[in-house]
Scaffold this motif. Structure first.
Motif, mmCIF file in Angstrom:
data_model
loop_
_atom_site.group_PDB
_atom_site.id
_atom_site.type_symbol
_atom_site.label_atom_id
_atom_site.label_comp_id
_atom_site.label_asym_id
_atom_site.label_seq_id
_atom_site.Cartn_x
_atom_site.Cartn_y
_atom_site.Cartn_z
ATOM 1 N N VAL A 1 0.824 -1.377 0.083
ATOM 2 C CA VAL A 1 0.048 -0.023 0.147
ATOM 3 C C VAL A 1 0.543 1.296 -0.006
ATOM 4 C CG1 VAL A 1 -1.363 1.367 1.602
ATOM 5 C CG2 VAL A 1 -1.949 -1.231 1.076
ATOM 6 N N THR A 2 1.974 1.226 0.720
ATOM 7 C CA THR A 2 3.131 2.443 0.850
ATOM 8 C C THR A 2 4.015 2.658 -0.191
ATOM 9 O OG1 THR A 2 4.300 1.163 2.302
ATOM 10 C CG2 THR A 2 2.723 2.415 3.409
ATOM 11 N N ARG A 3 3.917 1.737 -1.299
ATOM 12 C CA ARG A 3 4.935 1.564 -2.286
ATOM 13 C C ARG A 3 5.241 2.927 -2.886
ATOM 14 N NH1 ARG A 3 7.468 -2.234 -5.200
ATOM 15 N NH2 ARG A 3 6.366 -3.973 -4.082
ATOM 16 N N ASP A 4 4.347 3.698 -2.920
ATOM 17 C CA ASP A 4 4.424 5.104 -3.634
ATOM 18 C C ASP A 4 4.375 6.040 -2.803
ATOM 19 O OD1 ASP A 4 5.025 4.010 -6.427
ATOM 20 O OD2 ASP A 4 2.631 3.790 -6.767
ATOM 21 N N PHE A 5 4.597 6.060 -1.545
ATOM 22 C CA PHE A 5 4.430 7.008 -0.508
ATOM 23 C C PHE A 5 5.882 7.889 -0.708
ATOM 24 C CE2 PHE A 5 1.673 6.314 3.377
ATOM 25 C CZ PHE A 5 0.695 6.026 2.696
ATOM 26 N N PRO A 6 5.564 9.309 -0.655
ATOM 27 C CA PRO A 6 6.601 10.238 -0.837
ATOM 28 C C PRO A 6 7.826 10.215 0.180
ATOM 29 C CG PRO A 6 4.830 11.451 -0.336
ATOM 30 C CD PRO A 6 4.274 9.893 -0.521
ATOM 31 N N LEU A 7 9.070 10.582 -0.255
ATOM 32 C CA LEU A 7 10.076 10.294 0.719
ATOM 33 C C LEU A 7 10.782 11.904 0.635
ATOM 34 C CD1 LEU A 7 11.690 6.974 -0.267
ATOM 35 C CD2 LEU A 7 10.705 7.366 1.627
ATOM 36 N N LYS A 8 11.379 12.152 1.797
ATOM 37 C CA LYS A 8 12.540 13.449 1.630
ATOM 38 C C LYS A 8 13.719 12.985 2.185
ATOM 39 C CE LYS A 8 11.001 14.922 6.072
ATOM 40 N NZ LYS A 8 9.980 15.684 6.796
ATOM 41 N N GLU A 9 14.632 13.736 1.787
ATOM 42 C CA GLU A 9 15.938 13.593 2.224
ATOM 43 C C GLU A 9 16.474 14.483 3.328
ATOM 44 O OE1 GLU A 9 19.217 12.190 -1.354
ATOM 45 O OE2 GLU A 9 19.156 14.503 -0.794
ATOM 46 N N ILE A 10 17.018 13.790 4.325
ATOM 47 C CA ILE A 10 17.318 14.504 5.654
ATOM 48 C C ILE A 10 18.838 14.351 5.796
ATOM 49 C CG2 ILE A 10 15.308 14.650 6.879
ATOM 50 C CD1 ILE A 10 16.035 12.369 8.348
ATOM 51 N N ALA A 11 19.585 15.412 6.524
ATOM 52 C CA ALA A 11 20.944 15.096 6.432
ATOM 53 C C ALA A 11 21.237 14.546 8.055
ATOM 54 C CB ALA A 11 21.640 16.508 6.815
ATOM 55 N N ILE A 12 22.039 13.330 8.039
ATOM 56 C CA ILE A 12 22.169 12.504 9.234
ATOM 57 C C ILE A 12 23.720 12.152 9.181
ATOM 58 C CG2 ILE A 12 19.878 11.207 9.355
ATOM 59 C CD1 ILE A 12 21.523 8.824 8.208
ATOM 60 N N GLU A 13 24.172 11.563 10.433
ATOM 61 C CA GLU A 13 25.377 11.109 10.477
ATOM 62 C C GLU A 13 25.427 9.641 10.776
ATOM 63 O OE1 GLU A 13 28.305 13.327 12.923
ATOM 64 O OE2 GLU A 13 27.504 15.294 12.300
ATOM 65 N N THR A 14 26.043 9.031 10.024
ATOM 66 C CA THR A 14 26.074 7.517 10.343
ATOM 67 C C THR A 14 27.584 7.585 11.410
ATOM 68 O OG1 THR A 14 27.993 6.834 8.694
ATOM 69 C CG2 THR A 14 25.390 7.092 8.084
ATOM 70 N N PRO A 15 28.054 6.240 12.026
ATOM 71 C CA PRO A 15 29.182 6.208 12.833
ATOM 72 C C PRO A 15 30.245 6.494 11.970
ATOM 73 C CG PRO A 15 27.724 4.498 13.394
ATOM 74 C CD PRO A 15 27.011 5.316 12.355
ATOM 75 N N VAL A 16 30.217 6.532 10.600
ATOM 76 C CA VAL A 16 31.350 6.681 9.712
ATOM 77 C C VAL A 16 31.432 8.122 9.069
ATOM 78 C CG1 VAL A 16 32.430 5.724 7.525
ATOM 79 C CG2 VAL A 16 31.053 4.175 9.242
ATOM 80 N N ALA A 17 30.173 8.735 8.662
ATOM 81 C CA ALA A 17 30.268 9.863 7.897
ATOM 82 C C ALA A 17 28.994 10.482 7.940
ATOM 83 C CB ALA A 17 30.671 9.515 6.387
ATOM 84 N N PRO A 18 28.947 12.021 7.556
ATOM 85 C CA PRO A 18 27.786 12.411 7.309
ATOM 86 C C PRO A 18 27.133 12.242 6.020
ATOM 87 C CG PRO A 18 29.540 14.285 7.403
ATOM 88 C CD PRO A 18 30.075 12.709 7.428
ATOM 89 N N CYS A 19 25.896 12.023 5.874
ATOM 90 C CA CYS A 19 25.260 12.108 4.495
ATOM 91 C C CYS A 19 23.753 12.228 4.528
ATOM 92 C CB CYS A 19 25.209 10.313 4.257
ATOM 93 S SG CYS A 19 24.277 9.547 5.246
ATOM 94 N N LYS A 20 23.282 12.178 3.309
ATOM 95 C CA LYS A 20 21.739 12.454 3.269
ATOM 96 C C LYS A 20 21.283 11.332 2.987
ATOM 97 C CE LYS A 20 21.829 17.242 2.431
ATOM 98 N NZ LYS A 20 22.075 17.791 0.854
ATOM 99 N N SER A 21 20.128 11.171 3.674
ATOM 100 C CA SER A 21 19.178 9.630 3.499
ATOM 101 C C SER A 21 17.673 9.999 3.560
ATOM 102 C CB SER A 21 19.950 8.944 4.752
ATOM 103 O OG SER A 21 19.262 7.530 4.388
ATOM 104 N N LYS A 22 17.134 9.093 3.105
ATOM 105 C CA LYS A 22 15.545 9.216 2.936
ATOM 106 C C LYS A 22 14.719 8.860 4.198
ATOM 107 C CE LYS A 22 15.631 9.323 -1.960
ATOM 108 N NZ LYS A 22 16.487 8.659 -3.130
ATOM 109 N N VAL A 23 13.864 9.474 4.092
ATOM 110 C CA VAL A 23 12.554 9.304 5.246
ATOM 111 C C VAL A 23 11.280 9.362 4.647
ATOM 112 C CG1 VAL A 23 13.856 9.483 7.439
ATOM 113 C CG2 VAL A 23 12.922 11.745 6.438
ATOM 114 N N LEU A 24 10.300 9.007 5.360
ATOM 115 C CA LEU A 24 8.754 9.297 4.813
ATOM 116 C C LEU A 24 8.413 10.653 5.072
ATOM 117 C CD1 LEU A 24 7.126 6.168 6.151
ATOM 118 C CD2 LEU A 24 7.245 6.817 3.696
ATOM 119 N N VAL A 25 7.871 11.274 4.223
ATOM 120 C CA VAL A 25 7.533 12.716 4.231
ATOM 121 C C VAL A 25 6.177 12.659 5.579
ATOM 122 C CG1 VAL A 25 5.936 14.432 3.261
ATOM 123 C CG2 VAL A 25 7.751 13.576 2.033
#
Ligand code: PRP
Ligand code: URA
Length: 207
Positions: free
Chosen positions: A42-66
């Motif tokens: 049902v959620t296959r086409d739910f919109p995503l947005k990119e947020i800035a996060i930090e993993t233990p290794v490096a900062p990056c942009k990654s997607k979360v549900l709007v």
């Protein structure tokens, strides 16, 4: 807009639910699992947005549900059996309730309860009810939600009859409807054939 989700895991679990010897405990657990699996589709086409996060290794942009906090709307009683599975995928969701029962004589839905967040006009609603038989209950629930301002609504049912699909898609052509099976027909008491019997009674052990 009707989508029949034919994923093998869902079909397998639905067969177990249909069997008349399946216990209340197993029936409830299987419905919970299937609801979770259906949400995936049902959620296959739910919109995503990119947020800035930090993993233990490096900062990056990654997607979360709007929209993380959808509104789950079980149609009482049997819809409650699907709400838990959806909540597991959307732990921050609100849960609205619509109380409807089918009058055994007229087969028309009778409303006895409703409680929902005040901002449903701004949110995505996932209405859940395992059975789409004549379509009266689901169609009435969708009308009630629209009358309260909701417009972004999805209907998720387990087993449908062709009549229910026809009614709900005719009354609400704007609403995406997801089911796991479209069965043969309704019997003289408007039960789905072969179906799985009375979903509410099988979930709550009220035989
Ligand atoms: C069942 C089911 C649906 C409705 C489907 O509820 O959970 O809500 O019937 O039938 P319809 O498509 O013909 O309207 P029921 O009225 O038995 O109430 P319950 O969930 O409290 O058992
Ligand atoms: N409601 C149920 O619980 N089962 C049916 O088959 C039809 C309506």
């Amino acid at each position: 807009m009707i989508t029949e989700i034919k994923h093998p895991l869902i079909q397998h679990k639905l067969t177990l639910m249909r069997k008349k010897e399946t216990s209340t405990k197993d029936f409830r657990e299987l419905l919970d699992e299937i609801a979770m699996l259906m949400v995936y589709e049902v959620t296959r086409d739910f919109p995503l947005k990119e947020i800035a996060i930090e993993t233990p290794v490096a900062p990056c942009k990654s997607k979360v549900l709007v929209e993380e906090n959808v509104v789950i709307v079980p149609i009482l009683r049997a819809g409650l059996g699907m709400a838990g599975g959806v909540l597991k995928m959307f732990p921050n969701a609100s849960v609205a309730h619509i109380g409807l029962y089918r009058d055994p004589e007229t087969l028309k839905p009778v409303e006895y309860y409703s409680k929902m967040p005040s901002d449903i006009d701004k949110r995505t609603l996932i209405v859940v009810d395992p059975m789409l038989a004549t379509g009266g209950s689901s169609s009435a629930a969708l009308t009630l939600l629209k009358n309260k301002g909701a417009s972004n609504i999805i209907l998720m049912c387990l087993v449908a009859a062709p009549k229910g699909v026809e009614v709900v898609t005719k009354d609400h052509p704007d609403i995406p409807v997801y089911v796991a099976a479209i069965d043969e027909r309704l019997n003289d008491h408007a039960y789905i054939v072969p179906g799985l019997g009375d979903a509410g009674d099988r979930i709550f052990g009220t035989f």
